[in-house]
Design a protein around this motif. Structure first.
Motif, PDB file in Angstrom:
ATOM      1  N   LEU A 160       0.827  -1.203   0.000  1.00 16.42           N
ATOM      2  CA  LEU A 160       0.000   0.000   0.000  1.00 16.42           C
ATOM      3  C   LEU A 160       0.863   1.256   0.000  1.00 16.42           C
ATOM      4  CD1 LEU A 160      -2.880  -1.037   2.395  1.00 16.42           C
ATOM      5  CD2 LEU A 160      -3.038  -0.574  -0.066  1.00 16.42           C
ATOM      6  N   ALA A 161       1.960   1.219   0.738  1.00 16.64           N
ATOM      7  CA  ALA A 161       2.851   2.377   0.783  1.00 16.64           C
ATOM      8  C   ALA A 161       3.464   2.658  -0.589  1.00 16.64           C
ATOM      9  CB  ALA A 161       3.952   2.161   1.818  1.00 16.64           C
ATOM     10  N   LYS A 162       3.777   1.601  -1.327  1.00 19.22           N
ATOM     11  CA  LYS A 162       4.430   1.738  -2.637  1.00 19.22           C
ATOM     12  C   LYS A 162       3.441   1.733  -3.800  1.00 19.22           C
ATOM     13  CE  LYS A 162       7.478  -1.667  -1.252  1.00 19.22           C
ATOM     14  NZ  LYS A 162       8.273  -2.835  -1.557  1.00 19.22           N
ATOM     15  N   HIS A 163       2.196   1.326  -3.521  1.00 21.24           N
ATOM     16  CA  HIS A 163       1.196   1.114  -4.576  1.00 21.24           C
ATOM     17  C   HIS A 163       1.692   0.061  -5.565  1.00 21.24           C
ATOM     18  CE1 HIS A 163      -1.425   4.896  -4.064  1.00 21.24           C
ATOM     19  NE2 HIS A 163      -0.733   4.700  -2.967  1.00 21.24           N
ATOM     20  N   TYR A 164       2.469  -0.880  -5.070  1.00 20.02           N
ATOM     21  CA  TYR A 164       3.087  -1.871  -5.947  1.00 20.02           C
ATOM     22  C   TYR A 164       3.426  -3.142  -5.173  1.00 20.02           C
ATOM     23  CZ  TYR A 164       6.568  -4.215  -8.836  1.00 20.02           C
ATOM     24  OH  TYR A 164       7.261  -5.143  -9.551  1.00 20.02           O
ATOM     25  N   ALA A 165       3.219  -4.276  -5.829  1.00 17.45           N
ATOM     26  CA  ALA A 165       3.689  -5.568  -5.318  1.00 17.45           C
ATOM     27  C   ALA A 165       3.947  -6.455  -6.527  1.00 17.45           C
ATOM     28  CB  ALA A 165       2.657  -6.206  -4.398  1.00 17.45           C
ATOM     29  N   LYS A 166       5.149  -6.904  -6.667  1.00 15.34           N
ATOM     30  CA  LYS A 166       5.574  -7.642  -7.859  1.00 15.34           C
ATOM     31  C   LYS A 166       4.613  -8.769  -8.242  1.00 15.34           C
ATOM     32  CE  LYS A 166       9.550  -9.931  -9.904  1.00 15.34           C
ATOM     33  NZ  LYS A 166      10.966 -10.242  -9.756  1.00 15.34           N
ATOM     34  N   HIS A 167       4.267  -9.611  -7.302  1.00 13.17           N
ATOM     35  CA  HIS A 167       3.438 -10.777  -7.607  1.00 13.17           C
ATOM     36  C   HIS A 167       1.959 -10.586  -7.271  1.00 13.17           C
ATOM     37  CE1 HIS A 167       7.084 -12.967  -8.457  1.00 13.17           C
ATOM     38  NE2 HIS A 167       7.561 -12.611  -7.268  1.00 13.17           N
ATOM     39  N   TYR A 168       1.613  -9.436  -6.702  1.00 11.71           N
ATOM     40  CA  TYR A 168       0.246  -9.237  -6.217  1.00 11.71           C
ATOM     41  C   TYR A 168      -0.359  -7.921  -6.704  1.00 11.71           C
ATOM     42  CZ  TYR A 168       1.891 -12.865  -3.054  1.00 11.71           C
ATOM     43  OH  TYR A 168       2.414 -14.017  -2.533  1.00 11.71           O
ATOM     44  N   GLN A 169       0.086  -7.421  -7.849  1.00  7.90           N
ATOM     45  CA  GLN A 169      -0.342  -6.088  -8.278  1.00  7.90           C
ATOM     46  C   GLN A 169      -1.860  -5.989  -8.449  1.00  7.90           C
ATOM     47  OE1 GLN A 169       1.747  -3.449  -8.285  1.00  7.90           O
ATOM     48  NE2 GLN A 169      -0.152  -2.287  -8.438  1.00  7.90           N
ATOM     49  N   LYS A 170      -2.487  -7.018  -8.998  1.00  3.58           N
ATOM     50  CA  LYS A 170      -3.943  -6.979  -9.170  1.00  3.58           C
ATOM     51  C   LYS A 170      -4.636  -6.818  -7.817  1.00  3.58           C
ATOM     52  CE  LYS A 170      -7.762  -9.665 -11.171  1.00  3.58           C
ATOM     53  NZ  LYS A 170      -8.600 -10.030 -10.031  1.00  3.58           N
ATOM     54  N   LEU A 171      -4.140  -7.510  -6.808  1.00  4.32           N
ATOM     55  CA  LEU A 171      -4.725  -7.423  -5.470  1.00  4.32           C
ATOM     56  C   LEU A 171      -4.467  -6.058  -4.839  1.00  4.32           C
ATOM     57  CD1 LEU A 171      -3.745 -10.987  -4.241  1.00  4.32           C
ATOM     58  CD2 LEU A 171      -5.980 -10.221  -5.052  1.00  4.32           C
ATOM     59  N   VAL A 172      -3.291  -5.498  -5.088  1.00  2.84           N
ATOM     60  CA  VAL A 172      -2.977  -4.150  -4.595  1.00  2.84           C
ATOM     61  C   VAL A 172      -3.935  -3.149  -5.233  1.00  2.84           C
ATOM     62  CG1 VAL A 172      -1.245  -2.307  -4.527  1.00  2.84           C
ATOM     63  CG2 VAL A 172      -0.555  -4.679  -4.154  1.00  2.84           C
ATOM     64  N   ASP A 173      -4.128  -3.248  -6.538  1.00  5.42           N
ATOM     65  CA  ASP A 173      -5.024  -2.329  -7.247  1.00  5.42           C
ATOM     66  C   ASP A 173      -6.457  -2.443  -6.730  1.00  5.42           C
ATOM     67  OD1 ASP A 173      -2.857  -1.463  -8.751  1.00  5.42           O
ATOM     68  OD2 ASP A 173      -3.381  -2.700 -10.499  1.00  5.42           O
ATOM     69  N   GLU A 174      -6.921  -3.664  -6.472  1.00  6.77           N
ATOM     70  CA  GLU A 174      -8.270  -3.866  -5.934  1.00  6.77           C
ATOM     71  C   GLU A 174      -8.397  -3.256  -4.541  1.00  6.77           C
ATOM     72  OE1 GLU A 174      -8.799  -8.096  -6.098  1.00  6.77           O
ATOM     73  OE2 GLU A 174      -9.188  -8.089  -8.267  1.00  6.77           O
TER      74      GLU A 174
END
Length: 135
Positions: A82-96
């Motif tokens: 959430l702090a980075k608005h990014y996760a290499k393997h979980y970007q779809k979940l971060v965006d949701e």
């Protein structure tokens, strides 16, 4: 101001996951438990966090635009993502999850150790035991 605590529990052998949501506002608690679709703990943590914000948005309705949410999670990957608005393997979940946070005026995310997240942790474990018994 709303405090939102979420936690997930996963049984690796069965692939079952469940989560707990604790919402606190004006000294009143709302406790929710849910079975999850996720089959790993990381994905379960994202899923229950998103669900927590969706439940909170439904609870506060139009007031979300003026609401500040203090979000507490014991998941380092959820907090960092959430702090980075990014996760290499979980970007779809971060965006949701970010989309679920969007209705609120301000969301402050705080990572907490598991012992400071006992309310949501207990709810998640109760939901997981119920899911295991129902299987």
């Amino acid at each position: 101001m709303y405090s939102l605590y979420t936690d997930a529990a996963t049984q690796p052998q069965s692939g079952l996951s469940a989560g707990g949501i604790l919402i606190i506002h004006d000294h009143q608690q709302t406790q929710l438990k849910a079975a999850l679709h996720a089959t790993t703990n990381h994905t379960a943590e994202f899923e229950i966090a998103r669900m927590g914000f969706e439940k909170l948005a439904a609870l506060v309705g139009d007031q979300a635009q003026q609401a500040t949410v203090l979000f507490y999670t014991d998941s380092q990957i959820v907090s960092d993502s959430l702090a980075k608005h990014y996760a290499k393997h979980y970007q779809k979940l971060v965006d949701e999850l970010l989309a679920a946070q969007a209705p609120f005026q301000l969301v402050l995310t705080q990572w907490v150790p598991e012992k400071q997240n006992q309310g949501a942790h207990t709810l998640a474990n109760q939901a997981l035991h119920f899911a295991e018994d129902a299987k």
